[in-house]
Design a protein around this motif. Sequence first.
Motif, PDB file in Angstrom:
ATOM      1  N   ARG A   7      15.815  17.911  74.894  1.00  0.00           N
ATOM      2  CA  ARG A   7      16.590  18.162  73.674  1.00  0.00           C
ATOM      3  C   ARG A   7      17.550  19.329  73.834  1.00  0.00           C
ATOM      4  O   ARG A   7      18.599  19.367  73.201  1.00  0.00           O
ATOM      5  CB  ARG A   7      15.635  18.422  72.502  1.00  0.00           C
ATOM      6  CG  ARG A   7      16.299  18.909  71.203  1.00  0.00           C
ATOM      7  CD  ARG A   7      17.217  17.848  70.623  1.00  0.00           C
ATOM      8  NE  ARG A   7      17.776  18.261  69.358  1.00  0.00           N
ATOM      9  CZ  ARG A   7      18.870  19.023  69.208  1.00  0.00           C
ATOM     10  NH1 ARG A   7      19.520  19.451  70.278  1.00  0.00           N
ATOM     11  NH2 ARG A   7      19.324  19.336  68.005  1.00  0.00           N
ATOM     12  N   GLU A   9      16.913  22.661  73.086  1.00  0.00           N
ATOM     13  CA  GLU A   9      16.833  23.459  71.856  1.00  0.00           C
ATOM     14  C   GLU A   9      17.504  24.819  72.009  1.00  0.00           C
ATOM     15  O   GLU A   9      18.189  25.280  71.091  1.00  0.00           O
ATOM     16  CB  GLU A   9      15.363  23.652  71.461  1.00  0.00           C
ATOM     17  CG  GLU A   9      14.691  22.397  70.927  1.00  0.00           C
ATOM     18  CD  GLU A   9      15.128  22.059  69.509  1.00  0.00           C
ATOM     19  OE1 GLU A   9      15.856  22.863  68.894  1.00  0.00           O
ATOM     20  OE2 GLU A   9      14.733  20.987  69.018  1.00  0.00           O
ATOM     21  N   TRP A  52      17.159  12.401  74.179  1.00  0.00           N
ATOM     22  CA  TRP A  52      18.092  12.937  73.194  1.00  0.00           C
ATOM     23  C   TRP A  52      19.531  12.558  73.552  1.00  0.00           C
ATOM     24  O   TRP A  52      20.029  12.906  74.619  1.00  0.00           O
ATOM     25  CB  TRP A  52      17.949  14.459  73.106  1.00  0.00           C
ATOM     26  CG  TRP A  52      18.962  15.119  72.224  1.00  0.00           C
ATOM     27  CD1 TRP A  52      20.014  15.891  72.617  1.00  0.00           C
ATOM     28  CD2 TRP A  52      19.031  15.051  70.791  1.00  0.00           C
ATOM     29  NE1 TRP A  52      20.738  16.312  71.528  1.00  0.00           N
ATOM     30  CE2 TRP A  52      20.153  15.808  70.398  1.00  0.00           C
ATOM     31  CE3 TRP A  52      18.253  14.414  69.822  1.00  0.00           C
ATOM     32  CZ2 TRP A  52      20.504  15.950  69.051  1.00  0.00           C
ATOM     33  CZ3 TRP A  52      18.605  14.556  68.489  1.00  0.00           C
ATOM     34  CH2 TRP A  52      19.728  15.326  68.115  1.00  0.00           C
ATOM     35  N   TYR A  86      10.742   9.099  71.663  1.00  0.00           N
ATOM     36  CA  TYR A  86      10.596  10.509  72.024  1.00  0.00           C
ATOM     37  C   TYR A  86      10.579  10.644  73.547  1.00  0.00           C
ATOM     38  O   TYR A  86      10.361   9.666  74.276  1.00  0.00           O
ATOM     39  CB  TYR A  86       9.317  11.103  71.444  1.00  0.00           C
ATOM     40  CG  TYR A  86       8.048  10.355  71.803  1.00  0.00           C
ATOM     41  CD1 TYR A  86       7.305  10.692  72.927  1.00  0.00           C
ATOM     42  CD2 TYR A  86       7.592   9.296  71.017  1.00  0.00           C
ATOM     43  CE1 TYR A  86       6.142  10.012  73.255  1.00  0.00           C
ATOM     44  CE2 TYR A  86       6.436   8.606  71.333  1.00  0.00           C
ATOM     45  CZ  TYR A  86       5.714   8.969  72.455  1.00  0.00           C
ATOM     46  OH  TYR A  86       4.562   8.278  72.771  1.00  0.00           O
TER      47      TYR A  86
END
Length: 240
Positions: A7, A9, A52, A86
């Motif tokens: 992802r 982050e 992602w 996911y």
Amino acid sequence: MILAAGRGERMRPLTDHTPKPLLAVRGKPLMQWPMEALVRAGFQHILINTAWLGERIQGHYGRSSPLQGIGVAHLLYSDEAQDFGYALETAGGIARALPQLAEVFWVVAGDVFVPEFTFDALAVQQFTVSNQLAHLWLVPNPPHNPLGDFGLSQEGLALNLPKSQNAQTLFTFSTIALYRRAFFELPYCDIVPGNPQARAAPLAPLLRAAMDRGQVGATLYTGPWTDVGTPERLAQLNAV
């Protein structure tokens, strides 16, 4: 295999709309640097795992990507978000892709910048005839990982040492490694090849267990290496 499912982050807001491996470093997507190095070394068939914004990576490169002046990368994808919703972490992602991988294969993260690394065919040959399950490339510890990850013996084995030891004896895992398919099968890994149960699993426990058995080799790499984990590190690379 290029790992591109994270992802990102710590890279937000840059990664809110762009997957981290597609962020530009010195004029080209970050993940294209290892792609070019692999193709230059003769490894033209590359699998990319995504999650992602994975559709943007597939949309950018497609199934066949000409790399100017180098050759053509023939690409396969393991889309964990599309299949399961996911990301499966590193070991889970490799296990998912395992049916599409060779008996011996490279893995590198799509968010490390290693512009001078050579994916050496001789290293593959030496690993293939060894009794190792994995061979890692370690780097001197960067400021963001001062305690390091693994030790390195004089005989070229990766060591599972506690981080409480002197940090000078430990090095950081670059993410670059050679693996044998058997490492992700029984008795070493209990995830079914193809990972139909969608188990998310980290890689470090498998590596540490194999190190304790003396089955992981390692090489210290001292060339340029950056884990592009923050906007600040990305800006520093692009300021050069």
